[in-house]
Design a protein around this motif. Structure first.
Motif, PDB file in Angstrom:
ATOM      1  N   ARG A  65      23.817 -47.733  29.279  1.00 44.22           N
ATOM      2  CA  ARG A  65      23.111 -47.531  30.541  1.00 44.22           C
ATOM      3  C   ARG A  65      22.381 -46.192  30.419  1.00 44.22           C
ATOM      4  O   ARG A  65      22.899 -45.268  29.782  1.00 44.22           O
ATOM      5  CB  ARG A  65      24.122 -47.484  31.682  1.00 44.22           C
ATOM      6  CG  ARG A  65      23.506 -47.476  33.058  1.00 44.22           C
ATOM      7  CD  ARG A  65      24.550 -47.464  34.160  1.00 44.22           C
ATOM      8  NE  ARG A  65      25.433 -48.631  34.158  1.00 44.22           N
ATOM      9  CZ  ARG A  65      26.760 -48.603  33.986  1.00 44.22           C
ATOM     10  NH1 ARG A  65      27.369 -47.449  33.786  1.00 44.22           N
ATOM     11  NH2 ARG A  65      27.481 -49.699  33.995  1.00 44.22           N
ATOM     12  N   LEU A  66      21.210 -46.107  31.035  1.00 40.67           N
ATOM     13  CA  LEU A  66      20.476 -44.841  30.959  1.00 40.67           C
ATOM     14  C   LEU A  66      20.861 -43.939  32.109  1.00 40.67           C
ATOM     15  O   LEU A  66      20.905 -44.385  33.259  1.00 40.67           O
ATOM     16  CB  LEU A  66      18.976 -45.120  30.976  1.00 40.67           C
ATOM     17  CG  LEU A  66      18.559 -45.804  29.671  1.00 40.67           C
ATOM     18  CD1 LEU A  66      17.412 -46.726  29.892  1.00 40.67           C
ATOM     19  CD2 LEU A  66      18.246 -44.777  28.611  1.00 40.67           C
TER      20      LEU A  66
ATOM     21  N   GLN B 159       4.898 -48.764  33.679  1.00 43.46           N
ATOM     22  CA  GLN B 159       6.126 -48.251  34.283  1.00 43.46           C
ATOM     23  C   GLN B 159       7.103 -49.386  34.513  1.00 43.46           C
ATOM     24  O   GLN B 159       6.766 -50.422  35.052  1.00 43.46           O
ATOM     25  CB  GLN B 159       5.774 -47.587  35.621  1.00 43.46           C
ATOM     26  CG  GLN B 159       6.897 -46.754  36.202  1.00 43.46           C
ATOM     27  CD  GLN B 159       7.227 -45.533  35.346  1.00 43.46           C
ATOM     28  OE1 GLN B 159       6.335 -44.858  34.865  1.00 43.46           O
ATOM     29  NE2 GLN B 159       8.504 -45.291  35.136  1.00 43.46           N
ATOM     30  N   LEU B 160       8.331 -49.190  34.029  1.00 46.62           N
ATOM     31  CA  LEU B 160       9.344 -50.221  34.208  1.00 46.62           C
ATOM     32  C   LEU B 160      10.074 -49.995  35.526  1.00 46.62           C
ATOM     33  O   LEU B 160      10.286 -48.862  35.922  1.00 46.62           O
ATOM     34  CB  LEU B 160      10.386 -50.112  33.090  1.00 46.62           C
ATOM     35  CG  LEU B 160       9.963 -50.497  31.692  1.00 46.62           C
ATOM     36  CD1 LEU B 160      11.084 -50.163  30.727  1.00 46.62           C
ATOM     37  CD2 LEU B 160       9.637 -51.965  31.614  1.00 46.62           C
ATOM     38  N   ASN B 161      10.472 -51.081  36.169  1.00 51.16           N
ATOM     39  CA  ASN B 161      11.337 -50.869  37.324  1.00 51.16           C
ATOM     40  C   ASN B 161      12.790 -50.818  36.834  1.00 51.16           C
ATOM     41  O   ASN B 161      13.090 -51.172  35.697  1.00 51.16           O
ATOM     42  CB  ASN B 161      11.108 -51.933  38.408  1.00 51.16           C
ATOM     43  CG  ASN B 161      11.465 -53.313  37.946  1.00 51.16           C
ATOM     44  OD1 ASN B 161      12.475 -53.496  37.266  1.00 51.16           O
ATOM     45  ND2 ASN B 161      10.642 -54.296  38.296  1.00 51.16           N
TER      46      ASN B 161
ATOM     47  N   VAL C  90      12.007 -43.088  32.096  1.00 53.60           N
ATOM     48  CA  VAL C  90      11.648 -44.059  31.057  1.00 53.60           C
ATOM     49  C   VAL C  90      10.514 -44.953  31.545  1.00 53.60           C
ATOM     50  O   VAL C  90      10.606 -45.556  32.603  1.00 53.60           O
ATOM     51  CB  VAL C  90      12.869 -44.923  30.678  1.00 53.60           C
ATOM     52  CG1 VAL C  90      12.492 -45.958  29.622  1.00 53.60           C
ATOM     53  CG2 VAL C  90      13.998 -44.049  30.168  1.00 53.60           C
ATOM     54  N   SER C  91       9.436 -45.002  30.771  1.00 52.75           N
ATOM     55  CA  SER C  91       8.297 -45.798  31.207  1.00 52.75           C
ATOM     56  C   SER C  91       8.128 -47.051  30.358  1.00 52.75           C
ATOM     57  O   SER C  91       7.331 -47.912  30.677  1.00 52.75           O
ATOM     58  CB  SER C  91       7.027 -44.968  31.126  1.00 52.75           C
ATOM     59  OG  SER C  91       6.907 -44.401  29.856  1.00 52.75           O
ATOM     60  N   PHE C  92       8.837 -47.145  29.275  1.00 48.85           N
ATOM     61  CA  PHE C  92       8.669 -48.284  28.370  1.00 48.85           C
ATOM     62  C   PHE C  92       9.985 -48.483  27.643  1.00 48.85           C
ATOM     63  O   PHE C  92      10.585 -47.518  27.174  1.00 48.85           O
ATOM     64  CB  PHE C  92       7.554 -47.948  27.373  1.00 48.85           C
ATOM     65  CG  PHE C  92       7.406 -48.895  26.205  1.00 48.85           C
ATOM     66  CD1 PHE C  92       6.508 -49.957  26.273  1.00 48.85           C
ATOM     67  CD2 PHE C  92       8.132 -48.722  25.037  1.00 48.85           C
ATOM     68  CE1 PHE C  92       6.357 -50.821  25.198  1.00 48.85           C
ATOM     69  CE2 PHE C  92       7.971 -49.579  23.954  1.00 48.85           C
ATOM     70  CZ  PHE C  92       7.078 -50.630  24.040  1.00 48.85           C
TER      71      PHE C  92
END
Lengths: 180, 232
Positions: B144-145, B128-130, B151-153
């Motif tokens: 930008r998301l 999991q990304l911060n 999103v985990s990766f």
């Protein structure tokens, strides 16, 4: 116009080199790390070693003529880098406990058998362990291992056979060979 | 070939046996049993040797080289930018991106080729990304998301002759692969379904956006592209 052409050529060549490098990192960095971890037996040293390996690979990427041999090429660089950078630290490591140093970062499978195997592997001499790691972690063929270790293909096969025999004996000490 | 010879060859290099050894095995019950034993041993060995790779390791390796590489890229960026902008201003340089754009493949094949390079791991959530990590990666692409929680990766990946922002996205409880490719611009919307993977590639105002997933999954529709990213 010629100047702009050569500038453009330089930009494109650099971009191509960058992409090729990125592909190598993308595809092989995990395997390089695992191989480095077994060589250094320490996570942060292994990370440094892979970074140095990739740095060196970047510098000499132009020398990689055959893309199909990139993995063996990278493993060779890692091996040489390890010898160059870390060989002098080895005496300190030998003095430390096997299960606290050799195995602390290699802990995926925690079964008793896996632990026995790891210990046996760590106890193998370099000449046996090296080809085995290159085969199991790197998936290199005997010919590629021979070129990385600078030995003949038949010597590679003999070392692989003996290494596995020693490890098998640890798991099944009473069992003899199946065939006759 | 004798059983001892077979054992030697098979044990040394199980993936490389051929010819005589194969013939021998087919007719020898002892060696067939040996092969079964060996296969168990190989699995045990593989499991014992395998180790977890630290999260973000590939990224740190790339970063190390970017920060330390010599030659061309070590020329001060300001000088480079000035030289490049002067050349562009006088019309001398027209960097031909199509040269690298597709390696001769249509864009759906390029995306598939990338997945093959990246392997099965790229279809799963590896970690999991911060939010900060995610914005660091996406900002490199000028986007930008909209919903970073899904999103985990995310990773900058080479695709064809350029780069893409490769992400694993949770869509309605399922994981799909999403790739934004700023330099690859197909003329039209492309749908594909092969090798167990289905997906689409959509042209955007800059570059293109691809979604891929297992053929049995429900993947989002084309409007997902605009719902997912916004330009910085």
């Amino acid at each position: 116009m010629q100047d702009s052409g050569s500038y453009q050529g330089l930009v494109l060549r650099e971009k191509q080199k960058q992409l090729e490098y990125e592909r190598l990192v993308l595809v092989y960095s995990d395997e390089l790390f695992r191989y480095a971890l077994w060589r250094c037996r320490d996570k942060s040293m292994a990370e440094d070693l892979v970074q140095e390996t990739c740095m060196r690979a970047w510098k000499s990427l132009d020398k990689l003529r055959d893309v199909s041999s990139s993995k063996a090429w990278l493993m060779t660089i890692l091996r040489n880098e390890h010898a160059r950078i870390y060989a002098r630290y080895r005496p300190d490591m030998v003095d430390m406990e096997l299960d606290t140093v050799s195995l602390k970062d290699i802990n995926n499978d925690t079964s008793a058998e896996a632990f026995a195997l790891k210990q046996a592997l760590a106890g193998l001499t370099e000449e046996y362990r090296e080809p085995l790691l290159l085969q199991v972690i790197g998936g290199l063929s005997c010919e590629e291992i021979a070129s990385v270790c600078n030995i003949t293909k038949s010597a590679t096969m003999t070392r692989l056979f003996r290494a596995k025999q020693k490890l098998r004996d640890v798991l099944r000490p009473d069992e003899g060979p199946v065939g006759g | 070939m004798k059983c001892k010879e077979f054992e030697f060859e098979y044990s040394a290099a199980p993936d490389e046996i051929a010819g005589d050894a194969c013939e021998h095995m087919q007719g020898c019950a002892f060696c067939q049993a040996f092969v079964e034993q060996e296969s168990i041993f190989q699995t045990q060995l593989m499991n014992a040797i395998k180790a977890d790779v630290p999260d973000g390791f590939r990224h740190s390796v790339r970063k190390h080289v970017v920060n330390n590489r010599p030659s061309f890229w070590s020329i001060p960026k300001a000088s480079m930018a000035m030289a490049a902008s002067l050349l562009v201003a006088v019309g001398l340089v027209n960097v031909n991106t199509t040269l690298f754009n597709d390696h001769g493949f249509p864009i759906d094949r390029l995306v598939m080729e990338h997945l093959e390079y990246d392997g099965a791991a790229s279809m799963k959530a590896s970690h999991q990304l911060n939010k900060q990590e995610l914005s660091e990666v996406s900002e490199q692409f000028g986007v930008r998301l909209v919903s970073s929680n899904n999103v985990s990766f995310a990773e900058k990946c080479p695709i064809g002759g350029s780069y893409g922002l490769h992400m694993v996205y949770e869509y309605r409880g399922q994981l799909v692969t999403v790739i934004y490719m700023p330099e690859l611009s197909p003329k039209e919307f492309v749908q594909f379904n092969y090798a167990g993977i289905k997906g689409w590639v959509k042209p955007m105002k800059k570059g293109s956006f691809a979604v891929l997933g297992d053929k049995n999954l429900e993947i989002p529709g084309a409007e997902f592209a605009e719902e997912t990213i916004e330009w910085i």
